[in-house]
Motif scaffolding. Structure first.
Motif, PDB file in Angstrom:
ATOM      1  N   THR A  51       0.837  -1.194   0.000  1.00  0.00           N
ATOM      2  CA  THR A  51       0.000   0.000   0.000  1.00  0.00           C
ATOM      3  C   THR A  51       0.872   1.245   0.000  1.00  0.00           C
ATOM      4  OG1 THR A  51      -1.665  -1.195   1.292  1.00  0.00           O
ATOM      5  CG2 THR A  51      -1.852   1.198   1.263  1.00  0.00           C
ATOM      6  N   VAL A  52       0.469   2.227  -0.822  1.00  0.00           N
ATOM      7  CA  VAL A  52       1.073   3.552  -0.784  1.00  0.00           C
ATOM      8  C   VAL A  52       0.082   4.466  -0.076  1.00  0.00           C
ATOM      9  CG1 VAL A  52       1.909   5.507  -2.127  1.00  0.00           C
ATOM     10  CG2 VAL A  52       2.331   3.187  -2.921  1.00  0.00           C
ATOM     11  N   ILE A  53       0.528   5.159   0.941  1.00  0.00           N
ATOM     12  CA  ILE A  53      -0.332   6.050   1.721  1.00  0.00           C
ATOM     13  C   ILE A  53      -0.014   7.481   1.316  1.00  0.00           C
ATOM     14  CG2 ILE A  53      -0.985   6.802   4.041  1.00  0.00           C
ATOM     15  CD1 ILE A  53       0.253   3.947   4.867  1.00  0.00           C
ATOM     16  N   THR A  54      -1.057   8.227   0.964  1.00  0.00           N
ATOM     17  CA  THR A  54      -0.885   9.627   0.578  1.00  0.00           C
ATOM     18  C   THR A  54      -1.581  10.537   1.581  1.00  0.00           C
ATOM     19  OG1 THR A  54      -2.810   9.453  -0.904  1.00  0.00           O
ATOM     20  CG2 THR A  54      -0.640   9.189  -1.898  1.00  0.00           C
ATOM     21  N   THR A  55      -0.950  11.677   1.856  1.00  0.00           N
ATOM     22  CA  THR A  55      -1.578  12.722   2.655  1.00  0.00           C
ATOM     23  C   THR A  55      -1.986  13.834   1.693  1.00  0.00           C
ATOM     24  OG1 THR A  55       0.496  13.899   3.066  1.00  0.00           O
ATOM     25  CG2 THR A  55      -0.130  12.201   4.657  1.00  0.00           C
ATOM     26  N   HIS A  56      -3.111  14.480   1.986  1.00  0.00           N
ATOM     27  CA  HIS A  56      -3.666  15.466   1.062  1.00  0.00           C
ATOM     28  C   HIS A  56      -3.864  16.805   1.757  1.00  0.00           C
ATOM     29  CE1 HIS A  56      -4.548  12.518  -2.136  1.00  0.00           C
ATOM     30  NE2 HIS A  56      -4.492  11.694  -1.106  1.00  0.00           N
ATOM     31  N   VAL A  57      -3.830  17.879   0.953  1.00  0.00           N
ATOM     32  CA  VAL A  57      -3.981  19.220   1.506  1.00  0.00           C
ATOM     33  C   VAL A  57      -5.354  19.432   2.127  1.00  0.00           C
ATOM     34  CG1 VAL A  57      -2.259  20.250  -0.004  1.00  0.00           C
ATOM     35  CG2 VAL A  57      -4.646  20.227  -0.724  1.00  0.00           C
ATOM     36  N   ASP A  58      -6.330  18.600   1.757  1.00  0.00           N
ATOM     37  CA  ASP A  58      -7.662  18.727   2.354  1.00  0.00           C
ATOM     38  C   ASP A  58      -7.791  17.923   3.650  1.00  0.00           C
ATOM     39  OD1 ASP A  58      -7.791  16.138   1.384  1.00  0.00           O
ATOM     40  OD2 ASP A  58      -9.396  16.535  -0.051  1.00  0.00           O
ATOM     41  N   GLY A  59      -6.672  17.350   4.152  1.00  0.00           N
ATOM     42  CA  GLY A  59      -6.669  16.659   5.436  1.00  0.00           C
ATOM     43  C   GLY A  59      -6.869  15.160   5.364  1.00  0.00           C
ATOM     44  N   ARG A  60      -7.099  14.620   4.191  1.00  0.00           N
ATOM     45  CA  ARG A  60      -7.342  13.177   4.076  1.00  0.00           C
ATOM     46  C   ARG A  60      -6.044  12.383   4.030  1.00  0.00           C
ATOM     47  NH1 ARG A  60     -10.191  12.015  -1.081  1.00  0.00           N
ATOM     48  NH2 ARG A  60      -8.850  13.695  -1.797  1.00  0.00           N
ATOM     49  N   LEU A  61      -6.124  11.152   4.500  1.00  0.00           N
ATOM     50  CA  LEU A  61      -5.117  10.107   4.304  1.00  0.00           C
ATOM     51  C   LEU A  61      -5.786   9.039   3.459  1.00  0.00           C
ATOM     52  CD1 LEU A  61      -3.632   9.469   7.854  1.00  0.00           C
ATOM     53  CD2 LEU A  61      -2.381  10.267   5.870  1.00  0.00           C
ATOM     54  N   ILE A  62      -5.132   8.600   2.388  1.00  0.00           N
ATOM     55  CA  ILE A  62      -5.708   7.569   1.531  1.00  0.00           C
ATOM     56  C   ILE A  62      -4.654   6.503   1.290  1.00  0.00           C
ATOM     57  CG2 ILE A  62      -6.785   7.026  -0.685  1.00  0.00           C
ATOM     58  CD1 ILE A  62      -7.662   9.941  -0.870  1.00  0.00           C
ATOM     59  N   GLY A  63      -5.062   5.247   1.398  1.00  0.00           N
ATOM     60  CA  GLY A  63      -4.200   4.123   1.068  1.00  0.00           C
ATOM     61  C   GLY A  63      -4.562   3.600  -0.310  1.00  0.00           C
ATOM     62  N   TRP A  64      -3.552   3.389  -1.151  1.00  0.00           N
ATOM     63  CA  TRP A  64      -3.732   2.909  -2.520  1.00  0.00           C
ATOM     64  C   TRP A  64      -2.991   1.601  -2.684  1.00  0.00           C
ATOM     65  CZ3 TRP A  64      -6.976   6.034  -5.065  1.00  0.00           C
ATOM     66  CH2 TRP A  64      -7.063   7.360  -4.653  1.00  0.00           C
ATOM     67  N   ARG A  65      -3.572   0.661  -3.437  1.00  0.00           N
ATOM     68  CA  ARG A  65      -2.851  -0.567  -3.749  1.00  0.00           C
ATOM     69  C   ARG A  65      -1.624  -0.205  -4.571  1.00  0.00           C
ATOM     70  NH1 ARG A  65      -6.485  -5.266  -6.074  1.00  0.00           N
ATOM     71  NH2 ARG A  65      -4.448  -5.607  -7.005  1.00  0.00           N
ATOM     72  N   ALA A  66      -0.456  -0.620  -4.147  1.00  0.00           N
ATOM     73  CA  ALA A  66       0.782  -0.278  -4.840  1.00  0.00           C
ATOM     74  C   ALA A  66       0.860  -0.916  -6.226  1.00  0.00           C
ATOM     75  CB  ALA A  66       1.994  -0.697  -4.008  1.00  0.00           C
ATOM     76  N   ASP A  67       0.121  -2.008  -6.434  1.00  0.00           N
ATOM     77  CA  ASP A  67       0.135  -2.663  -7.744  1.00  0.00           C
ATOM     78  C   ASP A  67      -1.007  -2.210  -8.651  1.00  0.00           C
ATOM     79  OD1 ASP A  67      -1.932  -3.878  -6.374  1.00  0.00           O
ATOM     80  OD2 ASP A  67      -1.369  -5.917  -6.936  1.00  0.00           O
ATOM     81  N   ASP A  68      -1.894  -1.350  -8.144  1.00  0.00           N
ATOM     82  CA  ASP A  68      -3.018  -0.833  -8.939  1.00  0.00           C
ATOM     83  C   ASP A  68      -3.513   0.448  -8.289  1.00  0.00           C
ATOM     84  OD1 ASP A  68      -5.331  -0.259 -10.342  1.00  0.00           O
ATOM     85  OD2 ASP A  68      -6.143  -2.284 -10.197  1.00  0.00           O
ATOM     86  N   LEU A  69      -3.001   1.587  -8.745  1.00  0.00           N
ATOM     87  CA  LEU A  69      -3.327   2.874  -8.105  1.00  0.00           C
ATOM     88  C   LEU A  69      -4.774   3.316  -8.304  1.00  0.00           C
ATOM     89  CD1 LEU A  69      -0.069   4.845  -8.873  1.00  0.00           C
ATOM     90  CD2 LEU A  69      -0.792   3.882  -6.697  1.00  0.00           C
ATOM     91  N   SER A  70      -5.556   2.566  -9.070  1.00  0.00           N
ATOM     92  CA  SER A  70      -6.966   2.905  -9.211  1.00  0.00           C
ATOM     93  C   SER A  70      -7.800   2.367  -8.057  1.00  0.00           C
ATOM     94  CB  SER A  70      -7.527   2.370 -10.540  1.00  0.00           C
ATOM     95  OG  SER A  70      -7.599   0.957 -10.511  1.00  0.00           O
ATOM     96  N   LYS A  71      -7.186   1.554  -7.203  1.00  0.00           N
ATOM     97  CA  LYS A  71      -7.915   0.904  -6.106  1.00  0.00           C
ATOM     98  C   LYS A  71      -7.526   1.499  -4.755  1.00  0.00           C
ATOM     99  CE  LYS A  71      -9.229  -3.127  -8.476  1.00  0.00           C
ATOM    100  NZ  LYS A  71      -9.380  -2.701  -9.766  1.00  0.00           N
ATOM    101  N   GLU A  72      -8.519   2.052  -4.057  1.00  0.00           N
ATOM    102  CA  GLU A  72      -8.296   2.552  -2.691  1.00  0.00           C
ATOM    103  C   GLU A  72      -8.366   1.385  -1.716  1.00  0.00           C
ATOM    104  OE1 GLU A  72     -10.626   5.848  -1.299  1.00  0.00           O
ATOM    105  OE2 GLU A  72     -10.589   6.798  -3.259  1.00  0.00           O
ATOM    106  N   VAL A  73      -7.457   1.382  -0.757  1.00  0.00           N
ATOM    107  CA  VAL A  73      -7.465   0.396   0.305  1.00  0.00           C
ATOM    108  C   VAL A  73      -8.217   0.950   1.512  1.00  0.00           C
ATOM    109  CG1 VAL A  73      -6.020  -0.978   1.862  1.00  0.00           C
ATOM    110  CG2 VAL A  73      -5.297  -0.587  -0.498  1.00  0.00           C
ATOM    111  N   PHE A  74      -8.005   2.251   1.797  1.00  0.00           N
ATOM    112  CA  PHE A  74      -8.723   2.920   2.884  1.00  0.00           C
ATOM    113  C   PHE A  74      -8.703   4.414   2.642  1.00  0.00           C
ATOM    114  CE2 PHE A  74      -4.353   2.691   4.384  1.00  0.00           C
ATOM    115  CZ  PHE A  74      -4.118   4.009   4.786  1.00  0.00           C
ATOM    116  N   THR A  75      -9.630   5.112   3.306  1.00  0.00           N
ATOM    117  CA  THR A  75      -9.647   6.587   3.313  1.00  0.00           C
ATOM    118  C   THR A  75      -9.773   7.058   4.726  1.00  0.00           C
ATOM    119  OG1 THR A  75     -12.032   6.632   2.976  1.00  0.00           O
ATOM    120  CG2 THR A  75     -10.651   6.855   1.024  1.00  0.00           C
TER     121      THR A  75
END
Length: 75
Positions: A51-75
């Motif tokens: 999983t790649v975890i991204t932080t966003h300027v709007d305050g969200r944390l989102i986890g993305w499947r590292a092998d498919d960035l179109s799929k969220e793991v969590f928000t």
């Protein structure tokens, strides 16, 4: 990633672009674009590298499947 098999990179100007690549081959899971209002401020891999975890300027944390960035793991 912790095992060295994936490289996550982020570029930003107005929009943010996230890519995950295999550093040995240059092939990857594609790219993900984030508009300015949800731009990425930081990224990290989860301990297992799946999983790649991204932080966003709007305050969200989102986890993305590292092998498919179109799929969220969590928000």
């Amino acid at each position: 990633s912790p095992d060295g098999k994936k490289l996550a990179a982020l570029t930003s100007y107005n929009d943010s672009y996230l890519v995950v690549l295999d550093p040995a081959t240059g092939s990857g899971a594609g790219a993900r674009t984030f508009k300015l209002d949800s731009a990425v401020g930081g990224l990290a891999f989860a301990d297992d590298g799946s999983t790649v975890i991204t932080t966003h300027v709007d305050g969200r944390l989102i986890g993305w499947r590292a092998d498919d960035l179109s799929k969220e793991v969590f928000t």
